[in-house]
Write a protein that holds these residues in place. Structure first.
Motif, PDB file in Angstrom:
ATOM      1  N   HIS A  77      41.741  -3.945  34.558  1.00 30.81           N
ATOM      2  CA  HIS A  77      42.329  -6.045  34.769  1.00 30.81           C
ATOM      3  C   HIS A  77      41.583  -7.050  35.370  1.00 30.81           C
ATOM      4  CE1 HIS A  77      45.924  -7.829  35.492  1.00 30.81           C
ATOM      5  NE2 HIS A  77      45.951  -7.609  36.621  1.00 30.81           N
ATOM      6  N   TYR A  78      41.562  -6.163  36.543  1.00 27.19           N
ATOM      7  CA  TYR A  78      40.389  -7.364  37.420  1.00 27.19           C
ATOM      8  C   TYR A  78      38.323  -7.381  36.622  1.00 27.19           C
ATOM      9  CZ  TYR A  78      43.536  -7.946  41.225  1.00 27.19           C
ATOM     10  OH  TYR A  78      44.698  -7.641  42.320  1.00 27.19           O
ATOM     11  N   VAL A  79      38.093  -6.808  35.806  1.00 31.67           N
ATOM     12  CA  VAL A  79      36.600  -7.212  35.381  1.00 31.67           C
ATOM     13  C   VAL A  79      37.586  -8.012  34.382  1.00 31.67           C
ATOM     14  CG1 VAL A  79      35.352  -6.224  33.455  1.00 31.67           C
ATOM     15  CG2 VAL A  79      36.108  -4.862  35.930  1.00 31.67           C
ATOM     16  N   ILE A  80      38.276  -8.242  33.673  1.00 33.84           N
ATOM     17  CA  ILE A  80      38.651  -8.613  32.559  1.00 33.84           C
ATOM     18  C   ILE A  80      39.094  -9.969  33.417  1.00 33.84           C
ATOM     19  CG2 ILE A  80      41.011  -9.417  30.968  1.00 33.84           C
ATOM     20  CD1 ILE A  80      40.655  -6.746  29.700  1.00 33.84           C
ATOM     21  N   GLY A  81      39.948 -10.258  34.404  1.00 31.45           N
ATOM     22  CA  GLY A  81      40.078 -11.118  35.335  1.00 31.45           C
ATOM     23  C   GLY A  81      38.610 -12.069  35.718  1.00 31.45           C
ATOM     24  N   VAL A  82      37.929 -11.659  36.041  1.00 33.59           N
ATOM     25  CA  VAL A  82      36.552 -12.339  37.000  1.00 33.59           C
ATOM     26  C   VAL A  82      36.066 -13.138  35.414  1.00 33.59           C
ATOM     27  CG1 VAL A  82      34.390 -11.673  37.327  1.00 33.59           C
ATOM     28  CG2 VAL A  82      36.354 -10.388  38.432  1.00 33.59           C
ATOM     29  N   LEU A  83      36.280 -12.106  34.142  1.00 34.65           N
ATOM     30  CA  LEU A  83      36.017 -12.278  32.854  1.00 34.65           C
ATOM     31  C   LEU A  83      36.071 -13.973  32.666  1.00 34.65           C
ATOM     32  CD1 LEU A  83      35.234  -9.758  30.543  1.00 34.65           C
ATOM     33  CD2 LEU A  83      33.337 -10.859  32.349  1.00 34.65           C
ATOM     34  N   ALA A  93      38.135 -15.813  34.219  1.00 36.28           N
ATOM     35  CA  ALA A  93      37.484 -16.770  34.739  1.00 36.28           C
ATOM     36  C   ALA A  93      36.178 -17.804  34.801  1.00 36.28           C
ATOM     37  CB  ALA A  93      37.879 -16.316  36.843  1.00 36.28           C
ATOM     38  N   ALA A  94      35.227 -16.774  34.537  1.00 35.34           N
ATOM     39  CA  ALA A  94      34.099 -16.677  34.119  1.00 35.34           C
ATOM     40  C   ALA A  94      33.825 -18.086  32.463  1.00 35.34           C
ATOM     41  CB  ALA A  94      33.072 -16.287  33.519  1.00 35.34           C
ATOM     42  N   VAL A  95      35.007 -17.751  31.681  1.00 38.20           N
ATOM     43  CA  VAL A  95      35.378 -18.600  30.720  1.00 38.20           C
ATOM     44  C   VAL A  95      36.078 -20.085  31.348  1.00 38.20           C
ATOM     45  CG1 VAL A  95      37.061 -19.093  28.932  1.00 38.20           C
ATOM     46  CG2 VAL A  95      36.032 -16.453  29.043  1.00 38.20           C
ATOM     47  N   MET A  96      36.936 -19.831  32.038  1.00 44.46           N
ATOM     48  CA  MET A  96      37.167 -21.470  32.650  1.00 44.46           C
ATOM     49  C   MET A  96      35.999 -22.604  33.048  1.00 44.46           C
ATOM     50  SD  MET A  96      40.674 -20.900  33.962  1.00 44.46           S
ATOM     51  CE  MET A  96      40.804 -22.243  34.722  1.00 44.46           C
ATOM     52  N   VAL A  97      35.516 -21.293  34.495  1.00 46.67           N
ATOM     53  CA  VAL A  97      33.890 -22.163  34.827  1.00 46.67           C
ATOM     54  C   VAL A  97      32.837 -22.322  33.800  1.00 46.67           C
ATOM     55  CG1 VAL A  97      31.798 -21.633  36.255  1.00 46.67           C
ATOM     56  CG2 VAL A  97      34.119 -20.961  37.488  1.00 46.67           C
ATOM     57  N   ALA A  98      33.404 -21.847  32.412  1.00 44.23           N
ATOM     58  CA  ALA A  98      31.754 -22.137  31.757  1.00 44.23           C
ATOM     59  C   ALA A  98      32.438 -22.872  31.062  1.00 44.23           C
ATOM     60  CB  ALA A  98      31.844 -21.315  31.024  1.00 44.23           C
ATOM     61  N   PHE A  99      34.107 -23.401  30.344  1.00 46.76           N
ATOM     62  CA  PHE A  99      34.429 -24.516  30.275  1.00 46.76           C
ATOM     63  C   PHE A  99      34.400 -25.651  30.565  1.00 46.76           C
ATOM     64  CE2 PHE A  99      37.733 -28.049  30.230  1.00 46.76           C
ATOM     65  CZ  PHE A  99      38.354 -28.165  28.748  1.00 46.76           C
ATOM     66  N   THR A 111      26.968 -19.487  41.871  1.00 46.42           N
ATOM     67  CA  THR A 111      27.883 -19.714  41.035  1.00 46.42           C
ATOM     68  C   THR A 111      28.678 -18.124  40.855  1.00 46.42           C
ATOM     69  OG1 THR A 111      27.039 -21.299  40.205  1.00 46.42           O
ATOM     70  CG2 THR A 111      28.432 -20.264  38.323  1.00 46.42           C
ATOM     71  N   ILE A 112      27.895 -16.913  40.426  1.00 44.06           N
ATOM     72  CA  ILE A 112      28.425 -15.939  40.317  1.00 44.06           C
ATOM     73  C   ILE A 112      29.576 -15.634  41.030  1.00 44.06           C
ATOM     74  CG2 ILE A 112      27.834 -13.385  40.024  1.00 44.06           C
ATOM     75  CD1 ILE A 112      25.076 -14.433  37.930  1.00 44.06           C
ATOM     76  N   ILE A 113      29.029 -15.940  42.652  1.00 40.92           N
ATOM     77  CA  ILE A 113      29.900 -15.887  44.003  1.00 40.92           C
ATOM     78  C   ILE A 113      31.216 -16.163  44.059  1.00 40.92           C
ATOM     79  CG2 ILE A 113      30.102 -15.828  46.524  1.00 40.92           C
ATOM     80  CD1 ILE A 113      26.981 -14.664  46.350  1.00 40.92           C
ATOM     81  N   ASN A 114      31.108 -17.388  43.694  1.00 43.84           N
ATOM     82  CA  ASN A 114      32.673 -18.185  43.344  1.00 43.84           C
ATOM     83  C   ASN A 114      33.575 -17.711  42.067  1.00 43.84           C
ATOM     84  OD1 ASN A 114      32.576 -19.999  45.192  1.00 43.84           O
ATOM     85  ND2 ASN A 114      30.259 -20.946  44.074  1.00 43.84           N
ATOM     86  N   ILE A 115      32.824 -17.225  41.025  1.00 44.50           N
ATOM     87  CA  ILE A 115      33.678 -16.874  39.837  1.00 44.50           C
ATOM     88  C   ILE A 115      34.418 -15.798  40.707  1.00 44.50           C
ATOM     89  CG2 ILE A 115      33.340 -15.510  37.345  1.00 44.50           C
ATOM     90  CD1 ILE A 115      30.977 -17.672  36.948  1.00 44.50           C
ATOM     91  N   LEU A 116      33.099 -15.067  40.850  1.00 44.26           N
ATOM     92  CA  LEU A 116      33.892 -13.298  41.178  1.00 44.26           C
ATOM     93  C   LEU A 116      35.216 -13.575  42.139  1.00 44.26           C
ATOM     94  CD1 LEU A 116      30.552 -10.910  42.527  1.00 44.26           C
ATOM     95  CD2 LEU A 116      31.813 -10.821  40.353  1.00 44.26           C
TER      96      LEU A 116
END
Length: 145
Positions: free
Chosen positions: A65-71, A73-79, A4-9
């Motif tokens: 910029h990329y850290v925010i993008g990964v975060l 993406a994590a929001v979308m996966v959590a949703f 899951t973490i790898i896919n979020i990254l």
């Protein structure tokens, strides 16, 4: 590291790259400077709270910029996990819109509290930011299809 973490990254990096390429396209078409990493670096470079004079393309702005993008993406996966709703292109675009609104709020606050924010075409920047996040959301949804 879990799958899951790898896919979020991975999805966050791909989605952020897609929206960054869109921003570069809009910059090319309009001749305006719209790059989020550049603006982050300018905010830091002119801040009274940091003793750092960094250039527009410093690694810090790009990393943030990329850290925010990964975060995001994590929001979308959590949703997806919490709601049980599968990420389709349409709801990816809707979530991207919501993330774009969050981005607009974040940029508005950063520019409002900064003593010397960059001089930008704010309406154009915000419009492209929304579209870029819609593309981001669709890209994340496509990754998870």
């Amino acid at each position: 590291m879990s799958t899951t973490i790898i896919n979020i990254l991975i999805s966050g990096l791909i989605g952020t790259t897609a929206m960054t390429l869109f921003t570069i396209f809009v910059e090319t078409v309009t001749g305006k400077d719209l790059g989020e990493p550049k603006y982050l670096n300018r905010l830091i470079s002119t801040s009274v709270h940091f003793d750092a004079k960094i250039g527009d393309n410093h690694i810090f702005g790009w990393a943030a910029h990329y850290v925010i993008g990964v975060l995001f993406a994590a929001v979308m996966v959590a949703f997806r996990s919490i709601s049980g709703i599968h990420l389709t292109t349409l709801n990816g675009m809707l979530l991207g819109t919501a993330l774009g609104i969050m981005g607009i709020i974040g940029w508005t606050v950063m520019f409002a509290v900064h003593h010397d924010p960059p001089k930008i075409d704010f309406p154009l920047f915000m419009a492209q930011l929304i579209v870029a996040h819609i593309l981001f959301g669709a890209t994340i949804a496509f990754y998870y299809r």
